[in-house]
Motif scaffolding. Structure first.
Motif, PDB file in Angstrom:
ATOM      1  N   PRO A 279       0.787  -1.266   0.119  1.00  0.00           N
ATOM      2  CA  PRO A 279       0.029  -0.004   0.032  1.00  0.00           C
ATOM      3  C   PRO A 279       0.842   1.305   0.104  1.00  0.00           C
ATOM      4  O   PRO A 279       0.476   2.468  -0.639  1.00  0.00           O
ATOM      5  N   HIS A 282       2.018   1.368  -3.668  1.00  0.00           N
ATOM      6  CA  HIS A 282       0.870   0.865  -4.529  1.00  0.00           C
ATOM      7  C   HIS A 282       1.403   0.097  -5.698  1.00  0.00           C
ATOM      8  O   HIS A 282       0.650  -0.179  -6.669  1.00  0.00           O
ATOM      9  N   LYS A 284       1.562  -3.666  -6.932  1.00  0.00           N
ATOM     10  CA  LYS A 284       0.651  -4.902  -6.963  1.00  0.00           C
ATOM     11  C   LYS A 284       1.047  -5.867  -7.906  1.00  0.00           C
ATOM     12  O   LYS A 284       0.780  -5.349  -9.147  1.00  0.00           O
TER      13      LYS A 284
END
Length: 572
Positions: A279, A282, A284
């Motif tokens: 997170p 960011h 992923k």
């Protein structure tokens, strides 16, 4: 340096501009079918904006957007969307790779003639570093480039990276050493949290005056850039102070380089052992292989919380893997045979780049690119300065050089010794021995007991001369040998000097030691302790240990975590 604030080449379709020159038989980049050459921007200049040009930043002119054809037209005779495969070997395509938070700076040499290359030169920013580096680039010498990725926030979308309001510190740093014979290269990462002494540093101000920024001791390496007005020359001086290796030149970029360059090549392949959902950055990614570009690529090289112990040293490993993958993508036929990608890369690379004044000219950049292109990816080693936790800290936040390993690593680079095995045939491609040199190994050989030689230490680890002497006397049968202490100067390579009438002895010893013809130096004999003529064996940095032949396939190096550019690895 704000790469976002510069003009882009995305408005132009490069594939529509390649035309065959019937006089030369080469494909060239047509800048405009009807416009004069002045439609291509030259080097940046200060002054009023030219009429009809877009401007994205003060003092920076960008050519107006070129109108695309509304309807397809018949191709111009001789025009191609891409160069024919048969021309591939003649194209002057080369790579410059660098940091910019591990950005890979690509300079395409010769894609469109001198005018276009002058335009690319105009994209590049330069800094006068004075005596911190070399005054010129020489194609026949080893060279060191300090690659700096700064944490400066420039452009949209970078609010989550770096220090807010930072003037740009030395966030990611690689000292790239390219061997003299171009058979190998070493990319040595320097941790930003390494404790160093920053020396006094002379900087050139905007008005041309010079200012000396006082040095400081016991601070993080990243403070060598930005703090108190320190420029890249200060960072170069700090590297020389900390490692004993003087950088010849520097290249610098910021966060945007990763975005623009990875987008220009259509993405870079990466691999992770476990799925990533960070997170903070960011980022992923699913487990296994993925292709990243733009913002996602920047997140991949910037994250510290997705891999290892969430520290900067683990992030360096991931960045090195990313660089290796980017190098493979850049050298792939899919990239090198695409005019569209080549021009986009040339624009993105040069707009992202700041270099020292000595290599800021188009001809010099082209020469350097072509020299870098000669190094085989499998012989480009990525490693990091050996470090340990700072013993002065209770809460470990910084590191210091590991004195048990660091000096040998630095010496190997200073003395042009490879961290990978470089096969003889690869060296010969770069620097062939002539017939006379090869012939030094041919002919009759004396019996070991007839060989007289004195052994000197010319750069090998302490005690090597005595250890090699013991081996020669007790195991190799060279009983007429003695220790002559330390040589006047350190050598990168072991040498054997002998007089013409000692050639049979020299060939015998060369066979025992695994010496090449180049290591045998016809010259003069000296007198040993018994007053008899003797040869001189000087052990250099390439000495691998008593009884280990110098042409052995293994190379004794410090226990380092290292990889090469041709290896595919998964981050964990």
């Amino acid at each position: 340096m704000d790469a976002q604030g510069r003009g882009r080449a995305d408005d132009v379709d490069p594939a529509d501009q390649w035309v065959l020159n019937p006089r030369t038989g080469e494909y060239e980049l047509r800048l405009s079918p009807s416009a004069p050459e002045s439609s291509v921007p030259g080097p940046r200049t200060e002054g009023p904006r030219a009429a009809g040009r877009r401007t994205t930043a003060p003092g920076r002119e960008v050519p107006p957007q070129r109108r695309r054809r509304a309807e397809p037209e018949a191709p111009v005779p001789g025009r191609r969307g891409r160069r024919p495969e048969k021309k591939k070997s003649r194209g002057k395509r080369a790579l410059l790779w660098t940091g910019g938070s591990m950005a890979f700076v690509v300079l395409v040499a010769g894609v469109g003639g001198y005018v276009y290359l002058k335009h690319l030169e105009g994209n590049v920013s330069t800094t006068d570093v004075g005596t911190a580096g070399s005054s010129s680039f020489k194609k026949d010498e080893a060279f060191n480039i300090l690659i700096i990725g700064t944490d400066k926030r420039t452009g949209e979308g970078n609010e989550g990276y770096g220090d807010k309001g930072s003037v740009g510190h030395a966030d990611t740093n690689i000292l790239l050493h390219v061997a003299e014979d171009r058979s190998n290269a070493t990319a040595l990462s320097i941790p930003r949290d390494l404790i160093v002494d920053i020396p006094d540093c002379e900087t050139v101000q905007e008005d041309g005056t010079k200012k000396v920024v006082p040095g400081t001791s016991g601070v993080r390496f990243n403070q060598s850039l930005g703090d108190h007005g320190r420029d890249a020359g200060c960072t170069m001086r700090t590297v020389a102070e900390a490692t004993g290796i003087k950088p010849d030149h520097f290249m610098m970029a910021d966060f945007n380089a990763v975005k623009t360059l990875t987008s220009a090549v259509g993405g870079v392949d990466v691999c992770v052992e476990h799925a990533v959902d960070d997170p903070k950055s960011h980022l992923k990614l699913p487990a296994g292989e993925s292709t990243v570009k733009g913002e996602q690529a920047l997140a991949f090289v910037r994250t510290r919380h997705a891999f290892g112990n969430e520290g900067d040293l683990d992030r360096i490993k991931v960045q090195q893997q990313f660089l290796g993958s980017l190098m493979r993508k850049m050298s792939s036929s899919d990239t090198l045979t695409s005019p569209t990608k080549l021009v986009k890369l040339a624009e993105a690379a040069t707009e992202a780049l700041t270099v020292d004044s000595a290599i800021g000219k188009v001809g010099t950049l082209k020469d350097m690119a072509l020299e870098l292109k000669k190094v085989p990816p499998k012989n480009i080693t990525f490693t990091t300065v050996p470090v340990i936790d700072n013993p002065a800290e209770k809460i470990k936040a910084t590191v210091v050089v590991n004195e048990a390993k660091g000096p040998q690593v630095f010496d190997m680079i200073k003395n042009d010794v490879s961290f990978t095995e470089v096969k003889k045939k690869e060296k010969q491609k770069q620097k062939k021995e002539d017939a006379a040199v090869a012939a030094r190994l041919e002919g009759e050989k004396s019996e070991p007991g007839e060989v007289r030689v004195r052994v000197m230490n010319g750069g090998a680890p302490t005690g090597s001369a005595q250890e090699e002497l013991s081996y020669l006397q007790t195991q190799a049968g060279v009983s007429k040998s003695e220790n002559a202490g330390n040589a006047p100067a350190d050598l990168a390579k072991t040498t054997l000097e002998y007089a013409p009438d000692q050639a049979d002895q020299a060939r015998a010893l060369a066979e025992i030691l695994g010496l090449s013809g180049a290591a045998m130096k016809p010259g003069e004999s000296v007198t040993n302790s018994q007053g008899l003529p003797t040869m001189t064996l000087t052990l250099g940095k390439d000495f691998k240990g008593a009884g280990v032949k110098l042409d052995a396939k293994s190379i004794e190096t410090p226990d380092l975590d290292k990889s090469t550019a041709d290896q595919k690895q998964c981050a964990s």
